[in-house]
Motif scaffolding. Structure first.
Motif, PDB file in Angstrom:
ATOM      1  N   ARG A 172      59.326 109.246  36.699  1.00  0.00           N
ATOM      2  CA  ARG A 172      59.184 108.627  38.022  1.00  0.00           C
ATOM      3  C   ARG A 172      59.136 107.097  37.895  1.00  0.00           C
ATOM      4  NH1 ARG A 172      59.956 106.403  41.582  1.00  0.00           N
ATOM      5  NH2 ARG A 172      59.308 106.504  43.760  1.00  0.00           N
ATOM      6  N   ILE A 226      55.791 111.877  35.121  1.00  0.00           N
ATOM      7  CA  ILE A 226      55.279 110.590  35.598  1.00  0.00           C
ATOM      8  C   ILE A 226      56.058 109.439  34.960  1.00  0.00           C
ATOM      9  CG2 ILE A 226      53.253 109.080  35.529  1.00  0.00           C
ATOM     10  CD1 ILE A 226      51.603 111.713  35.948  1.00  0.00           C
ATOM     11  N   ALA A 262      55.961 107.436  48.298  1.00  0.00           N
ATOM     12  CA  ALA A 262      56.234 106.583  47.139  1.00  0.00           C
ATOM     13  C   ALA A 262      57.716 106.232  47.073  1.00  0.00           C
ATOM     14  CB  ALA A 262      55.793 107.284  45.852  1.00  0.00           C
ATOM     15  N   ALA A 263      58.553 107.158  47.522  1.00  0.00           N
ATOM     16  CA  ALA A 263      59.992 106.909  47.494  1.00  0.00           C
ATOM     17  C   ALA A 263      60.400 105.864  48.532  1.00  0.00           C
ATOM     18  CB  ALA A 263      60.759 108.200  47.722  1.00  0.00           C
ATOM     19  N   ILE A 321      49.999  95.835  36.166  1.00  0.00           N
ATOM     20  CA  ILE A 321      49.786  96.933  37.124  1.00  0.00           C
ATOM     21  C   ILE A 321      49.674  98.268  36.381  1.00  0.00           C
ATOM     22  CG2 ILE A 321      50.851  98.232  39.009  1.00  0.00           C
ATOM     23  CD1 ILE A 321      51.990  95.502  39.977  1.00  0.00           C
ATOM     24  N   PRO A 339      62.191  99.560  38.744  1.00  0.00           N
ATOM     25  CA  PRO A 339      62.625  98.488  37.830  1.00  0.00           C
ATOM     26  C   PRO A 339      61.740  98.309  36.588  1.00  0.00           C
ATOM     27  CG  PRO A 339      62.664  97.732  40.113  1.00  0.00           C
ATOM     28  CD  PRO A 339      61.967  99.053  40.117  1.00  0.00           C
ATOM     29  N   LYS A 368      43.959 111.119  38.702  1.00  0.00           N
ATOM     30  CA  LYS A 368      42.648 110.540  39.021  1.00  0.00           C
ATOM     31  C   LYS A 368      42.763 109.354  39.963  1.00  0.00           C
ATOM     32  CE  LYS A 368      40.996 113.291  35.871  1.00  0.00           C
ATOM     33  NZ  LYS A 368      40.288 114.499  36.293  1.00  0.00           N
ATOM     34  N   LEU A 369      43.993 108.971  40.292  1.00  0.00           N
ATOM     35  CA  LEU A 369      44.150 107.869  41.236  1.00  0.00           C
ATOM     36  C   LEU A 369      44.288 108.442  42.641  1.00  0.00           C
ATOM     37  CD1 LEU A 369      46.500 105.263  39.520  1.00  0.00           C
ATOM     38  CD2 LEU A 369      44.061 105.658  39.232  1.00  0.00           C
ATOM     39  N   ASN A 395      42.843 105.551  35.617  1.00  0.00           N
ATOM     40  CA  ASN A 395      43.049 106.982  35.478  1.00  0.00           C
ATOM     41  C   ASN A 395      42.205 107.531  34.324  1.00  0.00           C
ATOM     42  OD1 ASN A 395      44.677 109.265  36.499  1.00  0.00           O
ATOM     43  ND2 ASN A 395      45.421 109.344  34.397  1.00  0.00           N
ATOM     44  N   ALA A 415      51.967 112.660  40.138  1.00  0.00           N
ATOM     45  CA  ALA A 415      51.466 111.292  40.044  1.00  0.00           C
ATOM     46  C   ALA A 415      50.188 111.311  39.218  1.00  0.00           C
ATOM     47  CB  ALA A 415      51.205 110.745  41.436  1.00  0.00           C
ATOM     48  N   LEU A 416      49.561 110.161  39.050  1.00  0.00           N
ATOM     49  CA  LEU A 416      48.338 110.095  38.255  1.00  0.00           C
ATOM     50  C   LEU A 416      47.208 110.809  39.001  1.00  0.00           C
ATOM     51  CD1 LEU A 416      48.548 106.457  36.840  1.00  0.00           C
ATOM     52  CD2 LEU A 416      49.065 108.606  35.722  1.00  0.00           C
ATOM     53  N   GLU A 469      46.307 104.360  45.713  1.00  0.00           N
ATOM     54  CA  GLU A 469      46.494 103.723  44.404  1.00  0.00           C
ATOM     55  C   GLU A 469      47.809 104.133  43.760  1.00  0.00           C
ATOM     56  OE1 GLU A 469      41.834 103.218  42.998  1.00  0.00           O
ATOM     57  OE2 GLU A 469      42.799 105.169  42.857  1.00  0.00           O
ATOM     58  N   LEU A 515      50.849 101.713  42.886  1.00  0.00           N
ATOM     59  CA  LEU A 515      51.396 101.640  41.532  1.00  0.00           C
ATOM     60  C   LEU A 515      52.928 101.603  41.569  1.00  0.00           C
ATOM     61  CD1 LEU A 515      51.391 101.960  38.407  1.00  0.00           C
ATOM     62  CD2 LEU A 515      51.092 104.413  38.759  1.00  0.00           C
ATOM     63  N   ILE A 516      53.523 102.546  42.304  1.00  0.00           N
ATOM     64  CA  ILE A 516      54.984 102.571  42.384  1.00  0.00           C
ATOM     65  C   ILE A 516      55.476 101.298  43.084  1.00  0.00           C
ATOM     66  CG2 ILE A 516      56.996 103.815  43.292  1.00  0.00           C
ATOM     67  CD1 ILE A 516      55.645 105.395  41.131  1.00  0.00           C
ATOM     68  N   ARG A 564      54.701 115.915  32.968  1.00  0.00           N
ATOM     69  CA  ARG A 564      54.554 115.983  34.415  1.00  0.00           C
ATOM     70  C   ARG A 564      55.543 115.076  35.134  1.00  0.00           C
ATOM     71  NH1 ARG A 564      48.711 114.986  35.835  1.00  0.00           N
ATOM     72  NH2 ARG A 564      49.657 115.083  37.885  1.00  0.00           N
ATOM     73  N   ARG A 611      38.296 107.529  34.976  1.00  0.00           N
ATOM     74  CA  ARG A 611      37.836 108.569  35.889  1.00  0.00           C
ATOM     75  C   ARG A 611      37.981 109.960  35.302  1.00  0.00           C
ATOM     76  NH1 ARG A 611      40.806 106.243  41.241  1.00  0.00           N
ATOM     77  NH2 ARG A 611      39.640 104.281  41.386  1.00  0.00           N
ATOM     78  N   ARG A 662      53.822  90.994  35.403  1.00  0.00           N
ATOM     79  CA  ARG A 662      53.111  91.532  36.566  1.00  0.00           C
ATOM     80  C   ARG A 662      53.097  93.061  36.512  1.00  0.00           C
ATOM     81  NH1 ARG A 662      54.817  93.237  41.467  1.00  0.00           N
ATOM     82  NH2 ARG A 662      56.927  92.913  40.747  1.00  0.00           N
ATOM     83  N   ARG A 663      54.268  93.617  36.181  1.00  0.00           N
ATOM     84  CA  ARG A 663      54.365  95.073  36.108  1.00  0.00           C
ATOM     85  C   ARG A 663      53.494  95.623  34.988  1.00  0.00           C
ATOM     86  NH1 ARG A 663      59.881  94.466  38.353  1.00  0.00           N
ATOM     87  NH2 ARG A 663      60.665  93.700  36.363  1.00  0.00           N
ATOM     88  N   GLY A 709      54.127  98.456  43.189  1.00  0.00           N
ATOM     89  CA  GLY A 709      53.948  97.286  42.329  1.00  0.00           C
ATOM     90  C   GLY A 709      55.098  97.041  41.377  1.00  0.00           C
ATOM     91  N   MET A 710      55.942  98.034  41.190  1.00  0.00           N
ATOM     92  CA  MET A 710      57.059  97.887  40.265  1.00  0.00           C
ATOM     93  C   MET A 710      58.213  97.089  40.880  1.00  0.00           C
ATOM     94  SD  MET A 710      55.934  99.431  37.600  1.00  0.00           S
ATOM     95  CE  MET A 710      54.264  98.981  38.043  1.00  0.00           C
ATOM     96  N   TYR A 711      58.162  96.888  42.212  1.00  0.00           N
ATOM     97  CA  TYR A 711      59.262  96.192  42.885  1.00  0.00           C
ATOM     98  C   TYR A 711      58.852  94.777  43.274  1.00  0.00           C
ATOM     99  CZ  TYR A 711      61.003 100.952  43.331  1.00  0.00           C
ATOM    100  OH  TYR A 711      61.431 102.223  43.058  1.00  0.00           O
ATOM    101  N   GLU A 712      59.855  93.913  43.347  1.00  0.00           N
ATOM    102  CA  GLU A 712      59.594  92.538  43.800  1.00  0.00           C
ATOM    103  C   GLU A 712      59.227  92.542  45.276  1.00  0.00           C
ATOM    104  OE1 GLU A 712      59.644  90.154  41.592  1.00  0.00           O
ATOM    105  OE2 GLU A 712      60.467  91.421  39.997  1.00  0.00           O
TER     106      GLU A 712
END
Ligand SMILES: Nc1ncnc2c1ncn2[C@@H]1O[C@H](COP(=O)(O)OP(=O)(O)O)[C@@H](O)[C@H]1O
Ligand SMILES: [Mg+2]
Lengths: 310, 419
Positions: free
Chosen positions: B260, B257, A146-147, B6, B265, A94-95, B14, A91-92, A99, A103-104, B255, B17, B2-3, A106-109
């Motif tokens: 993932r 990401i 996240a999953a 985000i 969606p 620095k988050l 990221n 994952a990111l 967070e 992030l993950i 990595r 920082r 929206r996505r 936020g991708m879903y409704e």
């Protein structure tokens, strides 16, 4: 009969000359934990990623929740409903944990509350820790969190414990047991025998793109696991000889331990009563075959800790 | 949308920082501006006597040699006296003029071919300065970095060092004769050298005064720093895209990401747009910081307007687009960062960002005109400093077309699905 969640039929994936997935068929039923058990390069990730709609298939068909993975619009529906822990999850850096899950999510409704998921995975005290500072086991747990953030019906876990130390591995296992309690259907891949045996309701042993056998671990063991073995620790030469006369498959190792193979329960009782007649005072032990024996039998090799076939 | 927002938020956070990110995108440009301003800004307080003989004469003195003398003059550091071209013993000529109580002898001889050598040499000087600034900042930063950050920076510095070493050394076409006993010889030498490096910008200032005579606001006098400031901003908007986006995206890809995210969606275009927006914000921050430093340290007069902001957005699209193309084509993180550096650093110096294209030798002008940064820096300069509408429009048109081309190719080569 439980509902079919995944339906794969004659699936083939060709990479140039290499047939990585070679005509496999299987199903996943609602609420079960299904495991692909096989060495590196067996075609596990390829199959899983085809089902996740991020890798095209060469031929055959694959359906998830009845949707066809090859159709664009269907893929959208599938993606909404699945949760994935990819192999080598990252994952990111620095988050923070929170967070990254946000992030993950936020991708879903529709998504679960992040803190709720974090609690579920028991990583609350690390919620504000940066991802880069987590141990390998914690990173995997974040990956599982996240999953789950979109409250999926089907969860893919691709080699979730590879590279973890035994303690971290057990932590991830307990997380997976919780998934089952939550009623999720889980598709697990692994090259660890014990992992598949402990966690999965059904196991498919896969090698070189083909499924060798498929079934519950009890069924596979009783069909392919071979005989139960009775061991008399330090039984010695004399005893080995006596038993050898009555029970063909008796062997002795260099420690003086005596091994007697038993076809079935009746045979086992006969061995035991013979030992009683001999006034046995030594320690005895009954070894049951495991998935490892099944694997050895159907594939003709073992898998090393690193996942290589030997 | 929206996505996209985000993604924008997460990628930006990221980056903010990450110390190596801040170092390359903010610290380095700010320090480079300060060093450039100090070295090329010229200026001094005391006055030294200086004799000059100019042999770079082609009928009349060449424009650059004359401009150079003018530049020395404009530092208000020297009282300049001329030695005629036919004098051979410069030292005794100066002794005679100064007379018995004259003080230290300082003679500068400009030899034939000065103009040519000058044009070829300034590139080396500029690259050298940037290289040593980068190294100095790195030494200061090093204790605070982790292994990967250290490696990323070391790689950038190595690339720059190699580029620096590959440039031909500048020939000496200036001879400075100083008395061994002269207390001020060090200062005089360094001022002459700085001016030698900077004088063509002074020339440019003069040229602009001439240009502005046709405009209603003739009083405006531009200085070296006003030329540099938008140059530094545009150069680093370029590196943020070509080095930053390339390295980050390749790293995200390696990595897993990106994989993932592709399982969710999230669509490919949403991902790309989120990254472009993040670059835009980063570049606006860079611009704001550079302008404030320019105001405080050099009283620079850059005034950002709506055109500048639009320009920065289009530039961010263009250079992130190039970054996306590179990271789509290169799998290996180290290779991506090496190639990004190998494209970005030469572009920084061969374009018109740090010195006017008109002053470059012909072959370099040809190269400069093929580089997107030339148009971007020219346009940003027109918007922020010159307020020169035609320059804004033409360059904005060119940059927009390039931005569209690269972001489209970038989106095409960005893989959202495995093979
Ligand atoms: N993108 C690819 N291109 C070519 N070959 C691949 C690609 N991905 C995987 N393979 C090959 O396909 C086979 C199966 O790989 P994979 O599905 O990753 O196996 P597993 O997950 O069981 O280790 C391996 O031999 C691997 O090298
Ligand atoms: Mg795999």
């Amino acid at each position: 009969m439980a509902k079919k969640v995944v339906e794969v039929s004659s699936l083939v994936k060709q990479y140039g000359d290499l047939r990585a997935v070679d005509g496999i068929s299987f199903e996943l039923y609602e609420g079960e934990v299904f495991a692909f058990l096989g060495p590196n390069g067996a075609g596990k990730t390829t199959t899983v990623e085809i089902l996740e709609c991020i890798r095209p298939l060469t031929s055959g068909s694959a359906k998830v929740f009845g949707y066809d993975v090859t159709k664009r619009e269907d893929a959208k529906e599938i993606k909404k409903r699945i949760g994935v822990l990819p192999q080598d999850f990252s994952a990111l850096d620095k988050l923070s944990v929170k967070e990254n899950i946000d992030l993950i999510g936020g991708m879903y409704e529709k998504k679960l509350d992040t803190m709720e998921v974090i609690k579920l995975l028991d990583v609350e005290d690390k919620a504000n820790e940066r991802f880069e500072n987590l141990s390998g086991g914690l990173k995997q747990r974040v990956g599982v969190a996240a999953a789950l953030v979109n409250d999926p019906q089907l969860v893919f876990l691709d080699e979730p414990t590879t590279g973890l130390d035994p303690k971290a591995r057990r932590e991830v296992w307990s997380v997976m047991e919780n998934l089952k309690k939550l009623g999720k259907t889980v598709f697990l891949t692994s090259h660890y025998m014990e992992e598949a045996q402990v966690l999965a309701d059904r196991i498919a042993i896969i090698n070189k793109g083909k499924i060798a056998v498929i079934g519950s671990s009890q069924d596979l063991i009783s069909e392919y696991g071979g005989l139960k073995v009775l061991v008399v620790r330090k039984g010695g030469k004399e005893m080995a000889k006596t038993l050898q006369d009555r029970f063909g498959g008796t062997t002795l190792n260099h420690n003086g331990d005596v091994f007697v193979k038993a076809d079935d329960v009746n045979e086992m009782w006969r061995v035991l009563s013979t030992l009683t007649e001999m006034n046995l005072t030594k320690e005895i032990e009954i070894q049951t075959p495991t998935i490892e024996d099944v694997f050895l039998k159907v594939v003709g090799g073992r898998i090393t800790e690193e996942g290589e076939l030997t | 949308m929206r996505r996209t927002l985000i993604i924008f938020k997460a990628v930006t956070k990221n980056w903010l920082r990450s110390r190596s990110g801040l170092f390359f995108s903010i610290m380095f440009p700010v320090l480079l501006l300060l060093v450039f301003g100090a070295v090329f800004g010229g200026g001094g307080t005391s006055t030294y006597s200086l004799f000059i003989q100019n042999l770079d004469v082609d009928g009349t003195p060449t424009p650059l040699s004359e401009g150079f003398i003018e530049a020395l003059n404009s530092t208000e550091t020297f009282a300049i006296r001329t030695i005629p071209g036919d004098v051979t013993d410069l030292r005794s000529y100066a002794r005679d003029v100064l007379g018995p109580l004259g003080g230290n002898i300082r003679v500068l001889a400009i030899s034939e071919g000065f103009q040519n050598d000058m044009l070829n040499g300034t590139l080396k000087v500029r690259v050298g300065i940037s290289y040593s600034t980068l190294q100095t900042v790195y030494e200061y930063f090093e204790p605070f970095l982790n292994e990967t950050e250290r490696m990323a920076m070391q790689q950038g510095i190595d690339q720059m060092g190699q580029y620096n070493a590959s440039l031909p050394d500048r020939k000496a076409s200036l001879t400075l004769i100083l008395d061994a006993s002269d207390q001020s010889s060090g200062i005089v030498r360094s001022i002459v050298m700085s001016v030698a490096n900077a004088f063509n910008y002074e020339l440019m200032g003069a040229r602009n005064i001439v240009n502005f005579e046709e405009e209603p606001f003739t009083e405006r006098q531009l200085r070296t720093i006003d030329f540099y400031l938008p140059g530094v901003i545009s150069a680093f908007i370029m590196t943020n895209g070509i080095i930053g986006v390339t390295t980050n995206t390749t790293e995200f890809k390696r990595r897993g990401i990106i994989k993932r995210l592709s399982i969710t969606p999230l669509g490919k275009l949403e991902w790309i747009l989120g990254n472009v927006l993040s670059q835009t914000l980063l570049n606006l921050m860079l611009t704001a910081i550079i302008i404030v430093v320019g105001w405080l340290a050099f009283n620079a007069q850059a005034i950002p307007d709506i055109f500048s902001i639009v320009f920065i957005f289009i530039g961010s699209v263009l250079f992130s687009g190039i970054g996306m193309v590179l990271s789509g084509l290169i799998k290996d993180v180290e290779a991506a960062s090496a190639i990004g550096n190998a494209i970005a650093f030469p572009m920084m110096f061969l374009s018109g960002a740090y010195w006017p294209v008109e002053f470059m030798p012909d072959y370099m002008q040809t190269i400069a005109k093929a580089l997107p940064l030339t148009y971007f820096s020219e346009g940003l300069r027109s918007a922020m400093i010159y307020k020169y509408t035609e320059g804004i429009i033409i360059n904005m048109a060119i940059v927009s077309v390039l931005a569209a081309v690269f972001i489209i190719i970038g989106s095409l080569v960005t893989r959202w699905k495995e093979k």
